[in-house]
Design an enzyme around this catalytic site. Structure first.
Site, PDB file in Angstrom:
ATOM      1  N   LYS A 170      -0.827  -5.835  -5.122  1.00 49.71           N
ATOM      2  CA  LYS A 170      -1.098  -5.949  -3.704  1.00 49.71           C
ATOM      3  C   LYS A 170      -2.517  -6.578  -3.284  1.00 49.71           C
ATOM      4  CE  LYS A 170      -0.561  -3.400   0.816  1.00 49.71           C
ATOM      5  NZ  LYS A 170      -0.424  -2.069   1.393  1.00 49.71           N
ATOM      6  N   SER A 215       2.765  -2.067   4.761  1.00 46.05           N
ATOM      7  CA  SER A 215       2.387  -3.215   4.731  1.00 46.05           C
ATOM      8  C   SER A 215       2.244  -3.761   3.413  1.00 46.05           C
ATOM      9  CB  SER A 215       0.772  -3.133   4.945  1.00 46.05           C
ATOM     10  OG  SER A 215       0.334  -2.099   4.091  1.00 46.05           O
ATOM     11  N   SER A 223       2.697   2.726   3.907  1.00 47.73           N
ATOM     12  CA  SER A 223       2.821   1.274   3.524  1.00 47.73           C
ATOM     13  C   SER A 223       3.468   1.164   1.952  1.00 47.73           C
ATOM     14  CB  SER A 223       1.537   0.703   3.574  1.00 47.73           C
ATOM     15  OG  SER A 223       1.123   0.653   4.929  1.00 47.73           O
TER      16      SER A 223
END
Lengths: 490, 95
Positions: free
Chosen positions: A84, A159, A183
């Protein structure tokens, strides 16, 4: 013949040991999958064009003794992984999907990135996210949309939407995400994969761009529970560079991969099985409870009354911490700086106005307000006190039960634009995941059903540092069902 | 609305965020709605409850006072939009 990209990470290591494939072939297959599918999915912000070459190097090293290679470097050593884009990498930009960091390449690696390097795992690329990890759909990325591989009109969750989509679309066998209010778990739920948020303090936050320092944790997104357990063993562990890192001994998580849960006491949390949860989702969780009972577990309904306040607490605590953490983005030392400014105050206000998206601004404002003189006691302090009550509710529950179960999300993946008009509507999609971060306990999402072609997620929680029980319960459930075998057709 | 326009301006200034008039209005509405929702926390009795700032009871995590250099200062200066020598350069702060 099953494509390499559809196998789990563990299955790939078995093929390496059996000399049926090479690291180069594996990485190349994933690089090709990214090239073929990512224009449609949009999981990656940047792709590592040297990943294939890095893998060739590994094949030369492993030639003589593959078993020794894994023994030395870890159970998933050498396999490619997606990361990420809020984790610092010196080899690639780290943008946090924000304009304010669009030109930023860190001068240091996150501890987890260093651990991946030690494990000789090539990074396939940096994945898309909601800006600064603030969001539940990845729609808040300043750069691009990421689509749910099960239905491209739908969001992948957020997210960590990019990481979840990459694993789901078979563009990566493994991915790292971060979880502050859900997330990792919520995108895992929307994408039908496994997402684990470890106990707070188990995985180092050094090099993870901070959103809410008392809530953030890095964790694995994988196709099955075994892969999650093995990836966790690579990234967990005390780090002196992170003063919130737990000085605990890490158990061997592979030992948790047993199917025995006879007598396991399981609490089904009532506050998350009421109105506000889609009936199909409730049904899938109730079916999961029956699976646990068939396996010898004892399931009982239980109540954690303070959980209904968790959303309010989170949107005061997390935003307060975020307002503090994002104060550093001011155009002075890194990132973008506004042009045509004559004084320092304008430099700050213009840089931040131009660099941050609306959701980030909203949260900074909310947090600043909650901490400001005159409001601190009524909002921030009050919220932190209720946080104690939430923690106590979990402690009471864990004195009776070994694990708690509930849905991961009130619904399956929603469509783009469906929840962007009213921020509160978006925030409500996190009601089941948020309490977990506030208490600091570990939580996992596993696929447990489908609704109109979209995955439903089951969430399992355990007490602090009890990943062994959490993984054991998860593995037992998973192996008694087939949800984890599904692959999205892209 | 829970938030007044003046409060929005005050908070924006504290947060060093430049807002357009349209943004001020939008955030005033949206933040007021969120704060209205959060009013529910007033219902809970927390008189004798200690706040939880951290979920792990770690205290005074210290290290030896030894100089370390993990990162190259030159690399860090190079990341700045404007640096001169060993300094970050910014617009005038004091008159």
């Amino acid at each position: 013949m099953v494509a390499l990209t559809e196998l789990t990470a563990y299955e790939l290591t078995e093929k390496i040991l059996a000399k049926e494939t090479s690291f180069r072939e594996i990485t190349r297959s994933f690089s090709k999958a990214i090239t073929d599918r990512d224009p449609k999915i949009g999981a990656f912000l940047i792709q590592n064009r040297s990943a294939d070459k890095e893998s060739e190097q590994l094949d030369r090293e492993i030639q003589s003794n593959p078993k020794e290679f894994f023994r030395q470097h870890g159970p998933l050593a050498g396999l490619p992984i997606a990361v990420k884009d809020n984790m610092c990498t010196t080899d690639f930009p780290t943008t946090c999907a924000s304009k304010i960091l669009q030109n930023y390449t860190p001068a240091y690696n996150a501890t987890v990135v260093e651990k991946l390097r030690t494990a000789r795992m090539p990074i396939l690329g940096k994945t898309n996210l909601d800006e600064f990890a603030m969001g539940s759909s990845t729609e808040n990325s300043a750069f691009q949309k990421t689509r749910n591989p099960w239905n491209i009109q739908c969001v992948p969750g957020g997210s960590s939407g990019g990481s979840a989509a990459a694993v789901t679309a078979c563009e990566a066998p493994l991915a790292l995400g971060s979880d502050t209010g859900g997330s990792i778990r919520q995108p895992a739920s929307f994408c039908g994969i496994v997402g684990l948020k470890p106990t707070y303090g188990l995985v180092s936050r050094y090099g993870l761009v901070a959103f809410a320092s008392s809530l953030d944790q890095i964790g694995p997104l994988t196709r099955d529970v075994r892969d999650a357990a093995l990836l966790l063993s690579h990234i967990a562990g005390h780090d002196p560079r992170d003063s919130t890192s737990a000085p605990v001994d890490m158990p061997d998580y592979s030992l948790s991969l047993k199917q025995d849960i006879k007598g396991l006491r399981i609490g089904l949390v009532q506050e998350l099985m009421g109105k506000g949860i889609d009936p199909e989702v409730k049904k899938a969780v109730q079916e999961s409870a029956k699976v646990f009972e068939r396996l010898g577990g004892v399931v009982e309904e239980t109540s954690l009354p303070t959980l209904t306040y968790a959303l309010s607490v989170y949107y005061l605590v997390a935003t307060a911490e975020a307002s503090s953490n994002l104060a550093r983005f001011d155009g002075v030392r890194y990132g973008t700086r506004a042009k045509d400014v004559d004084d320092i105050l304008t430099m700050y206000t213009k840089t931040r106005a131009e660099g941050f998206g609306p959701e980030v601004k909203r949260r900074i404002m909310l947090g600043t307000y909650a901490l400001s003189a005159g409001y601190y006691d009524a909002y921030y302090l009050k919220a932190q006190k209720i946080r104690t009550l939430i923690k106590q509710d979990f402690e009471k529950a864990f004195s009776k039960y070994s694990v708690l179960i509930m849905p991961t999300s009130p619904t399956v993946a929603f469509q783009f634009g469906e929840k962007t008009d009213d921020p509160l509507t978006m925030y409500l999609s996190d009601i089941a995941t948020i309490p977990v971060n506030l208490a600091g306990i570990p939580g996992i999402s596993l696929p447990c059903g489908m609704q109109n072609g979209l995955p439903i997620g089951l969430q399992i929680l355990a007490k602090h540092f009890d990943e062994p029980t959490l993984l054991r319960a998860s593995y037992a459930y998973e192996q008694a069902t087939s949800w984890h075998k599904q692959r999205a057709k892209v | 609305m829970t938030l007044t326009e003046k409060e929005v301006e005050h908070v924006a200034r504290l947060a060093r965020l430049g807002l357009t008039p349209a943004e001020k209005k939008l955030y005033q509405e949206q933040l007021s709605r969120i704060l209205d929702y959060a009013e529910e926390i007033k219902k809970l009795e927390t008189e004798n409850v200690e706040p939880t700032y951290h979920s792990l009871p770690l205290e005074n995590v210290l290290r030896k006072d030894v100089v370390k250099q993990d990162v190259d200062p030159g690399k860090m200066l190079a990341q700045s939009p404007s640096a001169e020598g060993n300094f970050y350069s910014v617009p005038k702060i004091l008159d």
